[in-house]
Design an enzyme around this catalytic site. Structure first.
Site, PDB file in Angstrom:
ATOM      1  N   ASP A  15      -4.046   0.871  -5.502  1.00 53.17           N
ATOM      2  CA  ASP A  15      -2.618   0.639  -5.336  1.00 53.17           C
ATOM      3  C   ASP A  15      -2.168  -0.759  -5.752  1.00 53.17           C
ATOM      4  O   ASP A  15      -1.046  -0.954  -6.191  1.00 53.17           O
ATOM      5  CB  ASP A  15      -2.205   0.907  -3.876  1.00 53.17           C
ATOM      6  CG  ASP A  15      -3.141   0.220  -2.887  1.00 53.17           C
ATOM      7  OD1 ASP A  15      -4.180  -0.332  -3.301  1.00 53.17           O
ATOM      8  OD2 ASP A  15      -2.834   0.239  -1.673  1.00 53.17           O
ATOM      9  N   HIS A  32      -1.395  -9.367  -0.600  1.00 52.69           N
ATOM     10  CA  HIS A  32      -0.755  -8.738  -1.758  1.00 52.69           C
ATOM     11  C   HIS A  32       0.651  -8.371  -1.340  1.00 52.69           C
ATOM     12  O   HIS A  32       0.988  -8.474  -0.159  1.00 52.69           O
ATOM     13  CB  HIS A  32      -1.548  -7.497  -2.193  1.00 52.69           C
ATOM     14  CG  HIS A  32      -1.740  -6.524  -1.071  1.00 52.69           C
ATOM     15  ND1 HIS A  32      -0.832  -5.535  -0.789  1.00 52.69           N
ATOM     16  CD2 HIS A  32      -2.705  -6.426  -0.116  1.00 52.69           C
ATOM     17  CE1 HIS A  32      -1.257  -4.854   0.269  1.00 52.69           C
ATOM     18  NE2 HIS A  32      -2.392  -5.378   0.715  1.00 52.69           N
ATOM     19  N   ASN A  40       5.867  -1.340   3.721  1.00 52.28           N
ATOM     20  CA  ASN A  40       5.014  -0.780   4.778  1.00 52.28           C
ATOM     21  C   ASN A  40       5.746  -0.806   6.124  1.00 52.28           C
ATOM     22  O   ASN A  40       5.359  -0.100   7.054  1.00 52.28           O
ATOM     23  CB  ASN A  40       3.718  -1.582   4.910  1.00 52.28           C
ATOM     24  CG  ASN A  40       2.746  -1.298   3.768  1.00 52.28           C
ATOM     25  OD1 ASN A  40       2.973  -0.406   2.950  1.00 52.28           O
ATOM     26  ND2 ASN A  40       1.667  -2.055   3.708  1.00 52.28           N
ATOM     27  N   THR A  57       0.786  -1.242   0.000  1.00 52.11           N
ATOM     28  CA  THR A  57       0.000   0.000   0.000  1.00 52.11           C
ATOM     29  C   THR A  57       0.819   1.294   0.000  1.00 52.11           C
ATOM     30  O   THR A  57       0.686   2.123  -0.901  1.00 52.11           O
ATOM     31  CB  THR A  57      -0.954  -0.002   1.208  1.00 52.11           C
ATOM     32  OG1 THR A  57      -1.830  -1.104   1.041  1.00 52.11           O
ATOM     33  CG2 THR A  57      -1.759   1.287   1.300  1.00 52.11           C
TER      34      THR A  57
HETATM   35 ZN   LIG Z   1      -3.589  -4.529   2.209  1.00 55.51          ZN
END
Ligand SMILES: [Zn+2]
Length: 453
Positions: free
Chosen positions: A237, A336, A91, A70
């Site tokens: 995204d 993902h 992230n 993301t």
């Molecule tokens: Zn996610």
């Protein structure tokens, strides 16, 4: 003649003066529905989104950037840069030199964001313009000492309606006017993780809710009179893939935890060895056939994921649907972050407004191409980036574009027509010049043409 010159001159001014100081600058709203996998559009019903597309453009697949997470992907959309160049490489990050940590819950230090300049900052450096943001990642951080003029601090508990109300209010009532705005929503990502994208029943419900929000957005823009002049991009995204309790890669079975620090876990693990890197690498290399293990210097060039201090010495990339764990059960049914060449990781892009064609479909662009396109719409000079403006020309009304398959078709068609015509002419000529006895006799009889004489 004088009149002609005046006409041409005034025509030039009308055509090229779109971004001059005399005309109003274009306005753009960039919307992200997190985790909206491209093929949801084919597999579920989206009446509101389909109406939006009918009057605008659709890019069926957007090839996003590796790792397909993301924060990194949202930053690539607004900078046009691969992750190694904009510095948001995951992230969860760790910087060895400063010993700083970055995570979903601790993302406010500009240190992490300052390797790039997002479009909302560039937009505000233009005279008489401001930017607004409703929770797009990074918009509540003073990047290069600048936040959007109007923004909301991130909180997942704020409703879509409240975010939308703020954005439309800022678009309407601000001075200097808001010309670039972003809007972010957490679904269908949250439900994709929870249920997995193959849970048709739950995903149907969640995606209907997402479509209703798109309906709400369009309705509000119409009611407020913003719809006709505002350019709206709806994208995402990354996608989502199904995970399974039978597809677990347990690192504890291969290597002792004390020999490394795990900066990020799955599906791309970032490993910082505490002992000899080769030793850690050799143990991980034979850990599981469904995981690729790379030394930083050997990460495939196609990932564009190597040249940054925040990328750790070893990365592990799980195969699609596989989850890397530390002796734990399956944490999520959908995930993902995987290889960005997988179509399940791709989002879509739809756009509507005066800058875009109506009813045009395009197969694919890269997510880094969105940035130069947005800069063009806003009349901004883009920072150096990894995107290609030419890839998005077919979406824009003010650009002339060549669609390669169409162009090849036209060339082949033209060649066929030319060949046929040439053949016909040759056949005709041959027929006329064949010495047939009767015609020859006829010609000889008429051989008293005075011109020949
Ligand atoms: Zn996610």
């Amino acid at each position: 003649m004088k009149l002609l010159v005046i006409l041409i001159f005034s025509g030039l001014i009308t055509c090229c003066g779109g971004n001059s100081s005399h005309s109003l600058p274009s306005k753009l709203l960039l919307v992200s529905f997190d985790g909206f996998r491209a093929d949801y559009l084919q597999n579920y019903e989206f009446p509101h989104l389909q109406n939006f597309i009918k009057e605008g453009v659709l890019v069926e697949h957007v090839k996003n950037v590796f790792i397909t997470k993301t924060f990194p992907n949202h930053y690539s959309i607004v900078t046009g840069l691969y992750e190694e160049s904009h510095g948001i490489v995951a992230n969860s990050m760790y910087d060895v030199i400063t010993k700083k940590h970055f995570s979903d819950f601790d993302d406010k230090d500009p240190f992490w964001w300052n390797e790039a300049v997002p479009i909302w900052v560039t937009n505000q450096l233009q005279e008489n313009r401001s930017s607004a943001a409703a929770m797009w990642p990074g918009t509540d951080v003073p990047i290069h000492n600048t936040t959007p003029s109007y923004f909301m601090n991130y909180s997942s508990s704020v409703s879509f309606e409240e975010r939308l109300n703020n954005i439309t209010m800022w678009l309407m009532n601000s001075n200097p006017p808001v010309t670039f705005a972003t809007l972010y929503w957490e679904e269908p990502d949250a439900s994709g993780h929870k249920y997995g994208p193959e849970d048709k029943e739950n995903m149907y419900r969640v995606l209907k809710e997402v479509d209703d929000l798109i309906g709400e957005l369009v309705h509000k823009l119409k009611v407020l009179g913003l719809w006709e002049n505002l350019n709206v991009i709806i994208t995402s995204d990354h996608g989502m893939t199904q995970c399974s309790k039978d597809k677990l890669i347990n690192l504890d079975l291969c290597i002792d935890r004390s020999s490394y620090t795990l900066v990020d876990l799955t599906p791309v693990a970032a490993v910082l060895p505490k002992i000899n890197t080769t030793e850690v690498y050799n143990k991980l290399k034979v850990c599981n056939p469904h995981m690729n293990v790379y030394l930083k210097e050997d990460i495939p060039a196609r990932f564009h994921y190597q040249h940054n201090d925040r990328i750790q010495p070893i990365i592990l990339v799980a195969d699609e649907g596989w989850t890397i764990v530390l002796n734990k059960s399956l944490p999520k049914l959908g995930d993902h972050g995987y290889d960005n060449s997988l179509s399940s990781m791709h989002p879509f892009l739809a756009a509507h407004g005066p800058a875009f064609h109506k009813g045009y479909k395009h197969s694919t662009i890269n997510s880094v191409d969105i940035y130069p396109m947005m800069c063009h719409i806003l009349g901004l000079k883009p920072h150096p980036n990894n995107g290609t403006f030419g890839h998005t020309k077919c979406l824009l009304v003010d650009q002339w574009c060549i669609n390669l398959p169409e162009a090849i078709g036209i060339v082949i068609g033209a060649l066929l027509v030319l060949t046929t015509l040439t053949c016909l002419i040759i056949i005709m000529q041959n027929r006329l010049s064949v010495p047939r006895p009767f015609s020859r006799l006829q010609l000889q009889e008429d051989d008293d043409d005075p011109l020949i004489e």
